[in-house]
Design a protein around this motif. Structure first.
Motif, short mmCIF file in Angstrom:
data_model
loop_
_atom_site.label_atom_id
_atom_site.label_comp_id
_atom_site.label_asym_id
_atom_site.label_seq_id
_atom_site.Cartn_x
_atom_site.Cartn_y
_atom_site.Cartn_z
N GLU A 1 40.00 40.66 34.11
CA GLU A 1 40.29 39.35 33.52
C GLU A 1 41.24 39.50 32.33
OE1 GLU A 1 37.88 35.80 31.14
OE2 GLU A 1 36.80 37.36 32.22
N LYS A 2 40.99 40.51 31.50
CA LYS A 2 41.82 40.72 30.31
C LYS A 2 43.26 41.03 30.70
CE LYS A 2 42.05 41.36 25.77
NZ LYS A 2 41.74 40.28 24.81
N LEU A 3 43.44 41.90 31.68
CA LEU A 3 44.79 42.27 32.11
C LEU A 3 45.49 41.09 32.79
CD1 LEU A 3 44.09 45.82 33.55
CD2 LEU A 3 45.37 45.28 31.48
N HIS A 4 44.77 40.43 33.68
CA HIS A 4 45.37 39.31 34.42
C HIS A 4 45.77 38.17 33.49
CE1 HIS A 4 45.38 35.54 36.70
NE2 HIS A 4 45.76 36.26 37.75
N ASP A 5 44.85 37.75 32.65
CA ASP A 5 45.12 36.60 31.79
C ASP A 5 46.10 36.94 30.67
OD1 ASP A 5 43.38 35.30 33.42
OD2 ASP A 5 41.76 35.10 31.96
N GLY A 6 46.22 38.22 30.35
CA GLY A 6 47.19 38.63 29.37
C GLY A 6 48.62 38.40 29.82
N VAL A 7 48.84 38.40 31.14
CA VAL A 7 50.17 38.12 31.69
C VAL A 7 50.54 36.66 31.49
CG1 VAL A 7 51.54 38.04 33.83
CG2 VAL A 7 50.01 39.98 33.38
N ASP A 8 49.50 35.77 31.55
CA ASP A 8 49.70 34.33 31.36
C ASP A 8 50.82 33.81 32.26
OD1 ASP A 8 49.17 31.84 30.23
OD2 ASP A 8 50.68 32.08 28.68
N ALA A 9 50.71 34.12 33.54
CA ALA A 9 51.78 33.82 34.48
C ALA A 9 51.65 32.42 35.08
CB ALA A 9 51.79 34.86 35.61
N ALA A 10 52.77 31.73 35.15
CA ALA A 10 52.81 30.44 35.83
C ALA A 10 52.80 30.68 37.34
CB ALA A 10 54.07 29.67 35.44
N MET A 11 51.97 29.94 38.06
CA MET A 11 51.84 30.12 39.50
C MET A 11 52.00 28.80 40.23
SD MET A 11 48.58 32.70 39.77
CE MET A 11 48.36 34.05 38.60
N THR A 12 52.28 28.92 41.52
CA THR A 12 52.35 27.76 42.40
C THR A 12 51.44 28.00 43.59
OG1 THR A 12 54.64 27.23 41.79
CG2 THR A 12 53.81 26.32 43.87
N LEU A 13 50.55 27.04 43.84
CA LEU A 13 49.75 27.06 45.06
C LEU A 13 50.37 26.05 46.01
CD1 LEU A 13 47.23 28.05 46.61
CD2 LEU A 13 46.00 26.10 45.63
N ALA A 14 51.05 26.56 47.03
CA ALA A 14 51.73 25.67 47.98
C ALA A 14 50.71 24.95 48.85
CB ALA A 14 52.70 26.48 48.84
N TRP A 15 51.05 23.74 49.23
CA TRP A 15 50.15 22.96 50.08
C TRP A 15 50.13 23.55 51.48
CZ3 TRP A 15 46.15 20.12 50.63
CH2 TRP A 15 45.90 19.49 51.86
N GLY A 16 48.98 23.44 52.11
CA GLY A 16 48.82 23.81 53.50
C GLY A 16 47.49 23.29 54.00
N PRO A 17 47.30 23.25 55.31
CA PRO A 17 46.04 22.76 55.88
C PRO A 17 44.84 23.49 55.29
CG PRO A 17 47.67 23.10 57.61
CD PRO A 17 48.26 23.67 56.35
N PHE B 1 43.48 31.09 35.78
CA PHE B 1 42.77 32.20 35.16
C PHE B 1 42.28 33.18 36.24
CE2 PHE B 1 42.32 28.76 32.00
CZ PHE B 1 42.91 29.41 30.92
N ALA B 2 41.84 34.36 35.78
CA ALA B 2 41.64 35.49 36.68
C ALA B 2 40.73 35.18 37.88
CB ALA B 2 41.08 36.67 35.89
N SER B 3 39.53 34.68 37.62
CA SER B 3 38.58 34.46 38.70
C SER B 3 39.08 33.43 39.70
CB SER B 3 37.22 34.03 38.14
OG SER B 3 36.29 33.81 39.18
N THR B 4 39.65 32.34 39.20
CA THR B 4 40.17 31.30 40.08
C THR B 4 41.36 31.82 40.88
OG1 THR B 4 39.43 29.57 38.57
CG2 THR B 4 41.13 28.97 40.18
N ALA B 5 42.25 32.56 40.21
CA ALA B 5 43.41 33.13 40.90
C ALA B 5 42.97 34.06 42.02
CB ALA B 5 44.30 33.88 39.91
N LEU B 6 41.91 34.85 41.78
CA LEU B 6 41.43 35.77 42.80
C LEU B 6 40.84 35.01 43.98
CD1 LEU B 6 41.03 38.67 43.69
CD2 LEU B 6 38.87 38.71 42.41
N ARG B 7 40.10 33.95 43.71
CA ARG B 7 39.57 33.13 44.81
C ARG B 7 40.70 32.54 45.64
NH1 ARG B 7 34.46 30.95 45.28
NH2 ARG B 7 32.90 31.74 43.83
N LEU B 8 41.74 32.04 44.98
CA LEU B 8 42.87 31.46 45.69
C LEU B 8 43.63 32.52 46.46
CD1 LEU B 8 44.17 29.01 42.92
CD2 LEU B 8 42.94 28.39 45.01
N ALA B 9 43.81 33.70 45.85
CA ALA B 9 44.52 34.79 46.53
C ALA B 9 43.78 35.24 47.77
CB ALA B 9 44.71 35.96 45.56
#
Length: 397
Positions: free
Chosen positions: A184-200, A100-108
């Motif tokens: 949030e509305k725009l981001h979550d409206g895409v409903d995109a599948a994502m991958t967070l690759a592993w790293g240190p 979701f939007a807020s979590t995706a932004l933190r990860l980005a």
């Protein structure tokens, strides 16, 4: 495959004392040197380790499991089996989720090079294509009319060489759309599948813990009986400590890690206020990191808080409270690894904490918690009987 020692180790999970501790250490040391050929067996070994990290028998056991967990991502069998362990939250493995939007932004923000779109699992890219003009500078938009690079082609050209396509879109969209709820509305409206690759330094269940937590060793049996909730309510927490903004940010990062690595999201964690975080100490190594929502995300009447349950610093579950006047609705979740142990005893402390924080004397459980409204996890976990045996009764049939 070391199945017999692994089964024996699992059978000792709820057994404590000097003799059991010695046998656990022997089994952990032996299995730590073994090479697993099955992803399922390797995962079982991992769960035994993180459970013992939350409930260590003694200093020697704690040191041993911490050493094994610290090097888990570099194990040869983990490297070989990492593809089969995706979404497990184990260090060294990738996480796939529709963040979701807020979590995706933190990860980005934290891991820009690791957050990418999972194109093979994308259901529909039409909405993402509609956002392309928002991601470009206005002077660049004529080029999109002239050249047909396709969605992925344009994203590859627009993003930086060290930025994942999902991280680029998320961060760029947040910069262009200043209103957080519109973003949030725009981001979550895409409903995109994502991958967070592993790293240190990436999120994992393997090494997740609150570093400042004191450790209490489990010398005797767990408190597995059903508590008297009225008696529990008469015992307030040992201490309730407001945290600094800096420590509040650290708690929010830990909450995000706990959710991301289990394919979950909780609004009050995603939109947590680092200035509204408290650590509630209930003794015996049990703490709750209590998080309030940003002022812009608060409700008009109800006071909603999220609590991450910590046992010796290890996240073992979470709580959602919604308090109004003299009552509170409680949503309680124990992460799967830690079920079957002290769930009832911890729940007693949840109610005592909620009373101390909000001054309530009535508690309710929403039907979803019992397995209603399609909550299959609640049904499978036996939630109905858990609450019924604690004294909760339904209002109607």
């Amino acid at each position: 495959m070391p199945v017999a020692p692994l089964t024996r180790l699992e059978n000792l999970r709820f057994t404590f004392g000097p003799e059991a501790a010695r046998e656990k250490r022997r089994l952990f040391a032996s299995l730590g040197r073994s090479r697993f050929t099955s992803a399922r067996e390797l995962s079982r070994f991992h769960e035994a380790l993180v459970y013992t990290r939350a409930y260590p028998d003694d200093e020697g056991s704690l040191a041993l499991v911490e050493r094994l967990l610290k090097g888990f991502a570099k194990r040869a069998d983990l490297v070989a089996l990492r593809g089969k362990l995706e979404d497990s939250g184990i260090a060294g493995t990738d996480t796939r989720f529709r963040f979701f939007a807020s979590t995706a932004l933190r990860l980005a923000t934290r891991f820009p090079e690791r957050l990418t779109y999972d194109w093979a699992r994308m259901d529909d890219t039409a909405r993402l294509e509609e956002l392309l003009p928002l991601l470009a500078a206005h002077g660049e938009t004529p080029g999109m009319d002239e050249y047909d690079l396709g969605l992925r082609g344009w994203l590859d050209r627009m993003k930086g060489p060290r930025t994942g396509d999902a991280a680029f879109v998320t961060a760029r969209l947040a910069a262009r759309v200043r209103d957080s709820q519109l973003f949030e509305k725009l981001h979550d409206g895409v409903d995109a599948a994502m991958t967070l690759a592993w790293g240190p330094g990436g999120p994992s269940r393997t090494n997740a813990r609150w570093p400042d937590a004191p450790v209490t060793f489990q010398r005797g049996p767990l408190r597995k009986g059903r508590p008297d909730l009225r008696e529990e309510l008469s015992r307030p927490p040992v201490a309730i400590t407001p945290l600094s903004r800096r420590d509040g940010e650290r708690v929010l990062a830990m909450c995000m890690e706990a959710m991301v690595t289990r394919g979950r999201d909780l609004d009050v964690f995603a939109y947590g206020d680092p200035n509204d975080v408290r650590m509630v100490d209930c003794g015996d190594g049990l703490q709750f990191a209590c998080v309030g929502a940003l002022p812009s995300r608060r409700l008009l009447l109800e006071s909603v808080y999220g609590m991450l349950t910590l046992k010796n610093g290890v996240p073992t579950g979470y709580v959602l409270t919604s308090a109004l006047y003299g009552s509170a609705e409680i949503a309680y979740n124990v992460f799967e690894t830690y079920r079957g142990g002290e769930a009832g005893a911890v729940y007693g402390r949840v109610l005592a904490m909620t009373k101390a924080l909000f001054g309530v004397d009535s508690f309710t459980v929403y039907p979803y918690q019992l397995g209603g409204a399609g909550n299959e996890e609640g049904l499978a976990s036996g939630a109905w009987w858990f609450y019924r045996k604690l004294g909760f009764a339904p209002r109607d049939r």
